[in-house]
Design an enzyme around this catalytic site. Structure first.
Site, PDB file in Angstrom:
ATOM      1  N   ASP A 190      18.411 -13.497  40.541  1.00 27.69           N
ATOM      2  CA  ASP A 190      19.253 -13.980  39.439  1.00 27.69           C
ATOM      3  C   ASP A 190      18.456 -14.241  38.166  1.00 27.69           C
ATOM      4  O   ASP A 190      19.034 -14.396  37.087  1.00 27.69           O
ATOM      5  CB  ASP A 190      19.979 -15.270  39.855  1.00 27.69           C
ATOM      6  N   ARG A 221      33.119  -5.410  42.991  1.00 27.10           N
ATOM      7  CA  ARG A 221      31.845  -5.589  43.719  1.00 27.10           C
ATOM      8  C   ARG A 221      32.010  -5.253  45.203  1.00 27.10           C
ATOM      9  O   ARG A 221      33.084  -5.460  45.779  1.00 27.10           O
ATOM     10  CB  ARG A 221      31.344  -7.024  43.507  1.00 27.10           C
ATOM     11  N   ARG A 236      28.085 -24.262  49.029  1.00 25.56           N
ATOM     12  CA  ARG A 236      27.929 -24.552  50.468  1.00 25.56           C
ATOM     13  C   ARG A 236      28.331 -25.989  50.783  1.00 25.56           C
ATOM     14  O   ARG A 236      28.894 -26.265  51.851  1.00 25.56           O
ATOM     15  CB  ARG A 236      26.480 -24.273  50.883  1.00 25.56           C
ATOM     16  N   LYS A 275      25.746  -6.865  40.678  1.00 22.86           N
ATOM     17  CA  LYS A 275      25.959  -8.282  40.349  1.00 22.86           C
ATOM     18  C   LYS A 275      27.183  -8.391  39.419  1.00 22.86           C
ATOM     19  O   LYS A 275      27.983  -7.473  39.343  1.00 22.86           O
ATOM     20  CB  LYS A 275      24.694  -8.880  39.718  1.00 22.86           C
TER      21      LYS A 275
HETATM   22  C1  S3P Z   1      23.630 -16.251  46.257  1.00 24.28           C
HETATM   23  C2  S3P Z   1      22.900 -15.176  46.679  1.00 24.28           C
HETATM   24  C3  S3P Z   1      22.464 -14.096  45.786  1.00 24.28           C
HETATM   25  C4  S3P Z   1      22.586 -14.463  44.309  1.00 24.28           C
HETATM   26  C5  S3P Z   1      23.866 -15.185  44.015  1.00 24.28           C
HETATM   27  C6  S3P Z   1      23.980 -16.449  44.838  1.00 24.28           C
HETATM   28  C7  S3P Z   1      24.040 -17.266  47.236  1.00 24.28           C
HETATM   29  O1  S3P Z   1      23.242 -12.945  46.053  1.00 24.28           O
HETATM   30  O2  S3P Z   1      22.481 -13.314  43.505  1.00 24.28           O
HETATM   31  O3  S3P Z   1      23.931 -15.550  42.632  1.00 24.28           O
HETATM   32  O4  S3P Z   1      24.442 -18.371  46.837  1.00 24.28           O
HETATM   33  O5  S3P Z   1      23.976 -16.970  48.446  1.00 24.28           O
HETATM   34  P1  S3P Z   1      22.868 -11.967  47.282  1.00 24.28           P
HETATM   35  O6  S3P Z   1      22.538 -12.816  48.411  1.00 24.28           O
HETATM   36  O7  S3P Z   1      24.058 -11.128  47.573  1.00 24.28           O
HETATM   37  O8  S3P Z   1      21.723 -11.151  46.770  1.00 24.28           O
END
Ligand code: S3P
Length: 453
Positions: free
Chosen positions: A324, A131, A30, A351
């Protein structure tokens, strides 16, 4: 590390250590995106130089936002950098943008690209290309973007995104996903009016916090978040805390070893990410987490002391907060007495690998008793683990979770195909080796931060 690299792990009898884990992956993505979009020059400290985040940094460069490196982790990439923001005026990339293994990178960038006045293509590796992308294509399509999927698998990458002036929407998300929420909020910045997302359950809120740090007005009421389009983020200085998802591997190792003591410095303690601490506490570990900085992202230290663990039930509302960490929680469960139940976690199947089947296969290979369900697993703990040849299946968190399992198994566990750990934790092998080298030291040792290696 070569693609065929491996970890060789044997049991430890003691873990007394103090160190820091690298920067948070979610926050680093981000930081790269918002800095590139902002007016002015942002400085990012403790950026995570993992493959996923470097791909996002290069994506922003391909869209016109150059960066300069101030410090780096030798052999990996920048840890401190300045990014020249483009004040919303991104340029069309000259080639497809490669997101590598990163679902976060691809979904957030898709949100950003949906509102641009050009077309672009996002590609990824074999895992990412299988995915589901329908979860972002549906809302971004409702906003007016046209997104073609060109993959062999229906609804999957490569994505060709034909950006346009977007229409705001109110969107009830069918899955609790921070990636989907973030894609819509980034697109919302380019929509003409107020875009609202409603989450079915709370998910990590790094996008909301970082938008606020960059001066963007964003409103939250429970699980409903709204953003008004047309705002331009303003450059800022940002320090990324350590990644609690990386810390989780060592927290489990220390928690499951009575008599051990581990101090992890500068870990992100955002409440949307700390359910792992609650779960380990419920299982019996003794822990003190102290928030030292509570600016944009709370961070501080975690001190954990090992104890005999008992099984637990993961609550439905906890699942998005520790999604995670489930592979390594499953390892903790195998070491704990009693049963651990993990349900409502079907998301694990989409995932980097199908983490229900990869965790179950590897736990069984080491002698654990596990039942597999469509949406999770049940583990009957405290069966002695034995060494096995473990496949990471190319999934970073599977490689690291089973390195931790190897610390508790009889014999030498070999984890194959471990280069993937660079997806999220550059330097994991170094930390693992240091812990193996001090396997029975009764006193604390301190690992220097990785940048001094
Ligand atoms: C993440 C959100 C999660 C997580 C990923 C990182 C993020 O996925 O599993 O490793 O940085 O927004 P989801 O929001 O799709 O569950």
């Amino acid at each position: 590390m070569t693609p065929m690299s491996e970890f060789r792990v044997t049991a430890i009898s003691s873990l007394h250590a103090e160190f820091s884990v690298p920067g948070d992956k979610s926050i680093s993505h981000r930081a790269a995106i918002l800095s590139g979009l902002a007016t002015g020059i942002s400085t990012i400290r403790n950026f995570l130089p993992s493959e996923d985040c470097l791909n996002t940094l290069m994506a922003m460069q391909a869209l016109g936002a150059r960066h300069e490196v101030l410090a780096e982790l030798a052999g990996y990439g920048p840890t401190q950098l300045v990014i020249h923001g483009q004040a919303r005026q991104l340029s069309a990339p000259s080639a497809p943008i490669d997101c590598g293994n990163s679902g976060t990178g691809m979904r957030l960038l898709a949100g950003l690209l949906a509102g641009q006045a050009f077309s672009s293509e996002l590609i990824g590796d074999a895992s990412l290309s299988s995915r589901p992308m329908g979860r972002i294509i549906t809302p971004l399509g409702q906003m007016g973007a046209v997104i073609e999927t060109r993959g062999e698998n229906p609804g999957c990458a490569p994505l060709v995104i034909h950006g346009c002036a977007l229409t705001p929407i109110t969107y009830q998300m069918p899955v609790a996903s921070a990636q989907v929420k973030s894609a819509i909020l980034l697109a919302g910045l380019f929509a003409n009016g107020i875009t609202t997302v409603i989450q079915p359950a709370a998910t990590r809120d790094h996008t909301e916090r970082m938008l606020a740090s960059f001066g963007v007005n964003i409103r939250q009421d429970g699980n409903t978040i709204s953003i008004e389009g047309g705002q331009t983020p303003v450059a800022c200085e940002f320090t990324v805390p350590g990644d609690i998802s990386s810390a989780a591997f060592w927290l489990v190792a220390a928690a499951a070893l009575p008599g051990s003591r581990l101090l992890l410095n500068n870990v992100g303690l955002n409440p949307t990410r700390t359910a792992i601490l609650k779960v380990l506490g419920r299982m019996g570990a003794h822990m003190i987490d102290t928030v030292h900085h509570s600016s944009a992202e709370p961070s501080g230290n975690i001190e954990i002391h090992g104890a005999p663990l008992t099984g637990t039930t993961i609550l439905p509302g906890e699942v998005p907060n520790l999604i995670d960490e489930i592979p390594v929680i499953a390892v903790a469960a195998a070491l704990a007495s009693g049963r651990t139940v993990i349900r409502n976690a079907r998301e694990l199947r989409v995932k980097e690998t199908d983490r229900i089947s990869t965790v179950v296969a590897n736990l069984r290979a080491m002698g654990a008793t596990v039942s597999e369900f469509d949406d999770g697993m049940e583990i009957v703990g405290a069966q002695p683990l034995h060494a096995a040849a473990i496949d990471s299946f190319g999934d970073h968190r599977i490689a690291m979770a089973f390195a931790i399992a190897g610390l508790f198994a009889t014999g030498e566990t070999v984890i194959h195909n471990t280069a993937c750990v660079n997806t999220s934790y550059p330097g994991f092998a170094h930390h693992l080796q240091a812990i193996l080298n001090h396997r029975s030291a009764p006193e604390d040792f301190t690992l220097p931060t990785l940048s001094y290696l």
